[in-house]
Enzyme design. Structure first.
Site, PDB file in Angstrom:
ATOM      1  N   ARG A  79      18.085  -4.321  -0.647  1.00 18.09           N
ATOM      2  CA  ARG A  79      17.183  -5.460  -0.488  1.00 18.09           C
ATOM      3  C   ARG A  79      17.698  -6.614  -1.332  1.00 18.09           C
ATOM      4  NH1 ARG A  79      12.302  -7.241  -2.787  1.00 18.09           N
ATOM      5  NH2 ARG A  79      10.834  -8.107  -1.263  1.00 18.09           N
TER       6      ARG A  79
ATOM      7  N   ASP B 269      10.075 -10.043  11.032  1.00 24.23           N
ATOM      8  CA  ASP B 269      11.502  -9.967  11.372  1.00 24.23           C
ATOM      9  C   ASP B 269      11.674  -9.704  12.862  1.00 24.23           C
ATOM     10  OD1 ASP B 269      12.183 -10.370   8.710  1.00 24.23           O
ATOM     11  OD2 ASP B 269      12.117  -8.229   8.253  1.00 24.23           O
TER      12      ASP B 269
ATOM     13  N   THR C 230       2.024  -4.148  -7.366  1.00 22.99           N
ATOM     14  CA  THR C 230       3.408  -4.089  -7.825  1.00 22.99           C
ATOM     15  C   THR C 230       3.920  -5.471  -8.150  1.00 22.99           C
ATOM     16  OG1 THR C 230       5.681  -3.531  -7.198  1.00 22.99           O
ATOM     17  CG2 THR C 230       4.189  -4.174  -5.413  1.00 22.99           C
TER      18      THR C 230
ATOM     19  N   LYS D 150       7.689  -7.167  -5.803  1.00 25.21           N
ATOM     20  CA  LYS D 150       7.765  -8.152  -4.733  1.00 25.21           C
ATOM     21  C   LYS D 150       6.435  -8.871  -4.629  1.00 25.21           C
ATOM     22  CE  LYS D 150       7.476  -6.788  -0.473  1.00 25.21           C
ATOM     23  NZ  LYS D 150       7.704  -6.120   0.846  1.00 25.21           N
TER      24      LYS D 150
ATOM     25  N   SER E 131      10.969  -0.074  -9.060  1.00 28.08           N
ATOM     26  CA  SER E 131      11.107  -0.338 -10.488  1.00 28.08           C
ATOM     27  C   SER E 131      11.212   0.914 -11.340  1.00 28.08           C
ATOM     28  CB  SER E 131       9.934  -1.194 -10.976  1.00 28.08           C
ATOM     29  OG  SER E 131       8.702  -0.541 -10.751  1.00 28.08           O
TER      30      SER E 131
ATOM     31  N   LYS F  77     -19.930  14.853  -6.115  1.00 32.30           N
ATOM     32  CA  LYS F  77     -21.277  15.405  -6.006  1.00 32.30           C
ATOM     33  C   LYS F  77     -22.273  14.269  -5.873  1.00 32.30           C
ATOM     34  CE  LYS F  77     -24.184  15.556  -8.942  1.00 32.30           C
ATOM     35  NZ  LYS F  77     -25.331  15.043  -8.122  1.00 32.30           N
TER      36      LYS F  77
ATOM     37  N   CYS G  22     -27.895  14.463 -12.179  1.00 31.97           N
ATOM     38  CA  CYS G  22     -26.868  14.207 -13.195  1.00 31.97           C
ATOM     39  C   CYS G  22     -26.535  15.482 -13.969  1.00 31.97           C
ATOM     40  CB  CYS G  22     -27.336  13.114 -14.148  1.00 31.97           C
ATOM     41  SG  CYS G  22     -27.666  11.528 -13.354  1.00 31.97           S
TER      42      CYS G  22
END
Length: 526
Positions: free
Chosen positions: A43, A93, A138, A141, A201, A360, A438
């Site tokens: 790339r 592309d 990320t 890019k 990376s 739960k 809970c």
């Protein structure tokens, strides 16, 4: 003759701008190949054509020594001129159909896909694979779309099911989130999982790319070689008798081992959760500060995340991350998740960040996560009629979230995505005290910790996030509280909800294997 399938397991995308100071690109590339990289994409977004071609030709030469194919990002002319094995195309592309006409018949063509429609078009056009993402945020890019998230991959994989088009995930994937990425990325019917991951990376930015690649390859190989089913290791047949027997063994393990149960919970029920944990003979620790989570995950037996008041989301995110890293079970209790947009967004962020072992909730909470309107939430309570097919709901949600799901109510339903159980213990007074659900989460977490202790660690990486029979653990936690409630309600000193709560804690403390065996009501529905 069909072309041989490419190994997508550890797919390296190059990025010379990410190299550490003093590290040569070609040196880094060769070391990464020695570490186990199976496919390379060159790339080069800023290089001119001459420089791009030089990098591509030299990359192909190095990769040929290791029998690793090279793909070129975007540029078909560079692919043809360098002798690369194929191209990776973006959505803007050249169409796949035109690329097929220009490239050799055995060329590999992959394409990025960030949603179901793009994946469907790629599949129909005959793409060899799709790169799904971005999975995580990320800096490698600039993203033009929102982060997809681990749980967003399933629908795309479902589109690819039954086709020869394969898949890799890309975007922010590192060793610390790789198992979560691969385990959580699954089609709703669990029939299709990722074929690999694309990494930038973690390898390119490393001063020791061979070691970085080898570590990633080990994790990927372990996952791909393990069962793609739910995170649970069955220890016996799924009959009521076998399940109750398994519950009793875990109950005894709690009494013997006193596991630490780390709980991040709402400030309404924190005292009750600590007391019920102690009554089971586990040891509670209530800690919420993000800075503590790495250390606590090393000593904790299990984590309960109950976001009833959602005041500690940063701690919840950090805790889950570290418990996943340490392969410790996590119980997620999405209290009132359907009540507000913020709670729904918080639950989505949490479940995309780390892998729950058990989810739960009551009918409204499970319905919200499932996406059903049959049962809604009013605050922390469920409203509306019961699900028309509760077994289907918990089973499908368990398969989608890759965990055990517990839905509490008049009957409790538990599923690991394969089996569905209905539990019919409990007393109506549980509905009249604050925090009964809970407390059930705390009990489930204690049994999950015991299940992990009962299952020895393998000598080698096994590709799972958690070991232990978490289906039995979830059943055990629910039975412990519900059976204790029956004994508590029968006491002569209980006159209503005010006297019921302390009696409930007493009866959890006084539980015995014999009480569990004699009272448990379990039906195997599937």
């Amino acid at each position: 003759m069909p072309k041989p399938p490419v190994d997508l397991a550890l797919y390296l995308v190059t990025g010379r701008g990410l190299l550490p100071p003093g590290k040569d690109y070609y040196e880094s590339l060769e070391e990464s190949l020695q570490g186990g990289v199976t496919l390379v994409q060159v790339r080069e977004k800023k290089a001119d054509t001459a420089e791009f071609l030089e990098v591509a030709v030299r990359t192909v030469g190095i990769c040929n020594k290791y029998n690793v194919p090279v793909l070129i990002n975007d540029r078909i002319d560079i692919c043809l001129a360098s002798g690369a094995a194929g191209v990776h195309l973006g959505q803007t592309d050249m169409p796949i159909s035109i690329a097929r006409q220009l490239l050799p018949k055995d060329a590999i063509i992959g394409i990025s896909a960030g949603n179901v429609d793009e994946a469907r078009v790629a599949r129909d056009a005959g793409a060899d694979y799709v790169g799904i993402g971005a999975l995580w945020w990320t800096e490698s890019k600039q993203l033009v779309k929102d982060v997809l998230g681990v749980r967003g991959v399933g629908a795309i994989l479902d589109v690819l099911a039954g086709s020869p088009t394969r898949s890799v995930a890309i975007g922010g994937i590192k060793s610390t989130n790789l198992l979560r990425s691969m385990h959580g990325a699954v089609g709703p019917d669990s029939s299709r999982t990722l074929d690999g991951v694309a990494v930038i990376s973690e390898i390119v930015g490393s001063t020791t790319p061979k070691a970085a690649a080898a570590n990633l390859k080990k994790l990927i190989t372990a996952f791909l070689g393990s069962s793609p089913s739910i995170i649970t290791i069955a220890s016996g047949p799924r009959t009521p008798e076998a399940l109750v027997s398994g519950v009793v063994k875990l109950f005894q393990t709690i009494r013997e081992e006193t596991p630490i149960i780390h709980q991040i919970t709402n400030n309404v029920t924190i005292n009750s959760l600590a007391n019920i944990t102690i009554a089971l003979r586990a040891s509670p620790i209530m800690a919420t500060t993000p800075a503590e989570m790495e250390d606590l995950a090393k000593i904790g037996g299990a984590l309960l995340v109950n976001f009833g008041t959602i005041t500690d989301k940063a701690g919840m995110l950090a805790a889950g991350h570290h418990y996943n890293r340490n392969k410790k079970p996590i119980v997620f209790d999405p209290v009132g998740v359907g009540a507000t947009a913020y709670r729904k967004a918080a639950a989505k962020e949490i479940l995309n960040t780390w892998q729950a072992t058990v989810i739960k909730g009551n009918g409204g909470e499970i319905g919200s996560l499932y996406g059903s309107s049959e049962v809604a939430s009013r605050g922390v309570d469920s409203v509306g009629q019961a699900f028309s097919d509760p077994a289907k709901v918990v089973r499908e949600l368990a398969r989608r979230e890759r965990c055990v799901v517990v839905m509490t109510g008049k009957h409790d339903y538990v599923s690991d995505g394969e089996h569905v159980l209905r539990l019919s213990n409990g007393h109506e007074l549980l509905e009249n005290i604050t925090g009964a659900g809970c407390m059930a989460g705390s009990c489930v977490a204690a049994f999950c910790a015991a299940a992990r202790l009962a299952q020895p660690e393998p000598k080698d990486e096994d590709g799972r996030l958690v070991r232990g029979d978490m289906l039995v653990a979830a059943i055990g936690g629910i039975l412990a509280l519900s059976i204790a409630s029956e004994f508590a309600a029968a006491r002569t000193d209980v006159h209503g909800s005010g006297t019921f709560l302390p009696a409930l804690i007493d009866e959890v403390y006084n539980l015995t294997p014999e009480k569990l065996l004699s009272k448990a009501k379990i039906e195997v529905l599937q």
